[in-house]
Design a protein around this motif. Structure first.
Motif, PDB file in Angstrom:
ATOM      1  N   PRO A 147     -70.254 -91.453 -87.150  1.00  0.00           N
ATOM      2  CA  PRO A 147     -70.019 -90.047 -87.510  1.00  0.00           C
ATOM      3  C   PRO A 147     -69.195 -89.281 -86.484  1.00  0.00           C
ATOM      4  O   PRO A 147     -68.497 -88.324 -86.832  1.00  0.00           O
ATOM      5  CB  PRO A 147     -71.434 -89.460 -87.611  1.00  0.00           C
ATOM      6  CG  PRO A 147     -72.305 -90.383 -86.835  1.00  0.00           C
ATOM      7  CD  PRO A 147     -71.697 -91.736 -86.982  1.00  0.00           C
TER       8      PRO A 147
ATOM      9  N   HIS B 189     -71.020 -85.044 -98.016  1.00  0.00           N
ATOM     10  CA  HIS B 189     -71.712 -86.020 -97.166  1.00  0.00           C
ATOM     11  C   HIS B 189     -73.124 -85.559 -96.833  1.00  0.00           C
ATOM     12  O   HIS B 189     -73.394 -84.366 -96.702  1.00  0.00           O
ATOM     13  CB  HIS B 189     -70.922 -86.226 -95.874  1.00  0.00           C
ATOM     14  CG  HIS B 189     -71.162 -87.547 -95.225  1.00  0.00           C
ATOM     15  ND1 HIS B 189     -72.291 -87.815 -94.481  1.00  0.00           N
ATOM     16  CD2 HIS B 189     -70.433 -88.690 -95.216  1.00  0.00           C
ATOM     17  CE1 HIS B 189     -72.234 -89.054 -94.021  1.00  0.00           C
ATOM     18  NE2 HIS B 189     -71.117 -89.607 -94.458  1.00  0.00           N
ATOM     19  N   ASN B 190     -74.038 -86.530 -96.697  1.00  0.00           N
ATOM     20  CA  ASN B 190     -75.440 -86.200 -96.391  1.00  0.00           C
ATOM     21  C   ASN B 190     -75.646 -85.768 -94.943  1.00  0.00           C
ATOM     22  O   ASN B 190     -76.604 -85.065 -94.634  1.00  0.00           O
ATOM     23  CB  ASN B 190     -76.339 -87.402 -96.698  1.00  0.00           C
ATOM     24  CG  ASN B 190     -76.395 -87.696 -98.192  1.00  0.00           C
ATOM     25  OD1 ASN B 190     -76.316 -86.785 -99.004  1.00  0.00           O
ATOM     26  ND2 ASN B 190     -76.507 -88.971 -98.551  1.00  0.00           N
ATOM     27  N   ASN B 191     -74.753 -86.222 -94.051  1.00  0.00           N
ATOM     28  CA  ASN B 191     -74.878 -85.890 -92.630  1.00  0.00           C
ATOM     29  C   ASN B 191     -74.387 -84.457 -92.394  1.00  0.00           C
ATOM     30  O   ASN B 191     -73.206 -84.158 -92.618  1.00  0.00           O
ATOM     31  CB  ASN B 191     -74.045 -86.878 -91.798  1.00  0.00           C
ATOM     32  CG  ASN B 191     -74.273 -86.712 -90.307  1.00  0.00           C
ATOM     33  OD1 ASN B 191     -74.508 -85.611 -89.822  1.00  0.00           O
ATOM     34  ND2 ASN B 191     -74.204 -87.794 -89.577  1.00  0.00           N
TER      35      ASN B 191
ATOM     36  N   TYR C 214     -73.660 -82.861 -89.728  1.00  0.00           N
ATOM     37  CA  TYR C 214     -72.593 -82.804 -88.717  1.00  0.00           C
ATOM     38  C   TYR C 214     -71.230 -83.035 -89.372  1.00  0.00           C
ATOM     39  O   TYR C 214     -70.271 -82.279 -89.143  1.00  0.00           O
ATOM     40  CB  TYR C 214     -72.857 -83.850 -87.637  1.00  0.00           C
ATOM     41  CG  TYR C 214     -71.728 -84.051 -86.654  1.00  0.00           C
ATOM     42  CD1 TYR C 214     -71.524 -83.157 -85.611  1.00  0.00           C
ATOM     43  CD2 TYR C 214     -70.854 -85.141 -86.774  1.00  0.00           C
ATOM     44  CE1 TYR C 214     -70.479 -83.341 -84.718  1.00  0.00           C
ATOM     45  CE2 TYR C 214     -69.823 -85.334 -85.882  1.00  0.00           C
ATOM     46  CZ  TYR C 214     -69.635 -84.432 -84.849  1.00  0.00           C
ATOM     47  OH  TYR C 214     -68.594 -84.614 -83.972  1.00  0.00           O
ATOM     48  N   ILE C 215     -71.149 -84.068 -90.203  1.00  0.00           N
ATOM     49  CA  ILE C 215     -69.889 -84.394 -90.870  1.00  0.00           C
ATOM     50  C   ILE C 215     -69.534 -83.325 -91.902  1.00  0.00           C
ATOM     51  O   ILE C 215     -68.384 -82.899 -92.017  1.00  0.00           O
ATOM     52  CB  ILE C 215     -69.975 -85.785 -91.535  1.00  0.00           C
ATOM     53  CG1 ILE C 215     -70.066 -86.878 -90.460  1.00  0.00           C
ATOM     54  CG2 ILE C 215     -68.777 -86.039 -92.446  1.00  0.00           C
ATOM     55  CD1 ILE C 215     -70.229 -88.278 -90.994  1.00  0.00           C
ATOM     56  N   ARG C 216     -70.535 -82.866 -92.651  1.00  0.00           N
ATOM     57  CA  ARG C 216     -70.252 -81.864 -93.680  1.00  0.00           C
ATOM     58  C   ARG C 216     -69.746 -80.565 -93.055  1.00  0.00           C
ATOM     59  O   ARG C 216     -68.834 -79.932 -93.572  1.00  0.00           O
ATOM     60  CB  ARG C 216     -71.502 -81.596 -94.521  1.00  0.00           C
ATOM     61  CG  ARG C 216     -71.186 -80.733 -95.737  1.00  0.00           C
ATOM     62  CD  ARG C 216     -72.408 -80.408 -96.575  1.00  0.00           C
ATOM     63  NE  ARG C 216     -72.855 -81.520 -97.367  1.00  0.00           N
ATOM     64  CZ  ARG C 216     -73.598 -81.372 -98.483  1.00  0.00           C
ATOM     65  NH1 ARG C 216     -73.936 -80.155 -98.887  1.00  0.00           N
ATOM     66  NH2 ARG C 216     -73.999 -82.416 -99.161  1.00  0.00           N
TER      67      ARG C 216
ATOM     68  N   GLN D  90     -79.442 -78.076 -95.620  1.00  0.00           N
ATOM     69  CA  GLN D  90     -78.271 -78.411 -94.807  1.00  0.00           C
ATOM     70  C   GLN D  90     -78.281 -77.753 -93.426  1.00  0.00           C
ATOM     71  O   GLN D  90     -77.597 -78.184 -92.530  1.00  0.00           O
ATOM     72  CB  GLN D  90     -76.994 -78.022 -95.556  1.00  0.00           C
ATOM     73  CG  GLN D  90     -76.585 -79.016 -96.621  1.00  0.00           C
ATOM     74  CD  GLN D  90     -76.274 -80.374 -96.052  1.00  0.00           C
ATOM     75  OE1 GLN D  90     -75.624 -80.512 -95.016  1.00  0.00           O
ATOM     76  NE2 GLN D  90     -76.748 -81.412 -96.719  1.00  0.00           N
TER      77      GLN D  90
END
Length: 292
Positions: free
Chosen positions: A115, A147-149, A151-153, A187
């Motif tokens: 990630p 995205h589920n993460n 940080y990435i979203r 989130q």
């Protein structure tokens, strides 16, 4: 072999005049040019690029090292890749011709399992992506917006703000993704703030989407009301105010949504009354909310 970055900085600081500094930099840039051409100096590529960044900050031309930056992007080492992306954002801009050559590296890293590497690619794209790169990688970015993460979203949502400024036709697709993030209470703070900023930027870019935003006004009002009722949160509490950044951006979004709509304005009034009653004005976080 050329000197280390630390040694170069030390020599530059010891210069007594501008001409002495120019002489030191010119000598070192000549060494870097030679190192770039030699195959036995590949292991020092990251060091040379770091020195080019330093020279660029001092105002000296470093365009000859742009290809070395792109080679660092393709490295498997995270440290070298991170330096490569930092150099990409500093030494190149969206008008640089060789920037298009980074498209494939960006695409691969946006699909990486790490990630943090995905985050590096998104950060670079959000800072210097041209219209062509935004168009080429728009679909990959759309996948990361879901995205589920968190940080990435969050990174993807921030990057989307630049993309819609370069490719406005992506606004409608990204609007749905931004709204989905705002509705998803799981989130957290980062993605929520980024989603509201994206929605605000989209509605400023495409005013016709304001009508669609009105349909989601109950969710926006609900999110704002939940912040007002929230208990103490040490991660996002500033000066006794719960998540003032998110509150400010939600109020900006409500201002756009309620424009010209009398019924919605009346619904917003009750929330504004709550904010005015519950928010203390003796500290800056509270004042910023009351201002909005």
């Amino acid at each position: 072999m050329s000197m280390k970055l630390r040694e170069l900085i030390r020599e530059v600081r010891q210069c007594k005049s501008a001409s002495a500094e120019r002489a030191v930099i010119a000598k070192e840039l000549a060494c870097v040019r030679t190192a770039i051409k030699r195959q036995d100096q590949v292991q020092y590529r990251h060091r040379n690029v770091a020195k080019l960044m330093y020279c660029d900050m001092l105002g000296y031309p470093t365009h000859f090292g742009q290809m070395e930056v792109l080679k660092l992007l393709a490295s498997k080492s995270f440290v070298e890749k991170r330096l490569g992306y930092l150099a990409l954002m500093q030494l190149l801009d969206e008008n640089t011709e060789v920037l298009m050559l980074s498209t494939q590296s960006l695409k691969q890293d946006m699909c990486h399992e790490n990630p943090f590497i995905v985050g590096l690619a998104l950060c670079a794209m959000g800072n210097i992506a041209s219209a062509d790169i935004s168009r080429d990688l728009g679909r990959e970015l759309e996948k990361l917006l879901k995205h589920n993460n968190p940080y990435i979203r969050k990174k993807a949502l921030c990057t989307a703000i630049r993309v819609i400024n370069r490719v406005p036709e992506m606004c409608e697709e990204y609007f749905k993704c931004g709204m989905a993030t705002l509705e998803d209470s799981g989130q957290g703070h980062g993605p929520a703030v980024a989603a509201v900023q994206l929605l605000y930027a989209i509605c400023m870019k495409r005013s016709k989407l304001n009508k669609k935003l009105k349909k989601y006004s109950p969710q926006i009002i609900g999110r704002l009301s939940s912040l007002l009722r929230a208990s103490y949160d040490p991660d996002h509490d500033i000066g006794g105010v719960t998540d003032p950044f998110l509150q400010v951006f939600l109020l900006k979004l409500l201002r756009l949504a309620s424009m010209g709509d009398k019924k919605l304005s009346e619904d917003v009034d009750s929330v504004l009354a709550q904010i005015a009653t519950n928010t203390e004005s003796n500290k800056n976080p509270g004042n910023s909310i009351l201002y909005e």
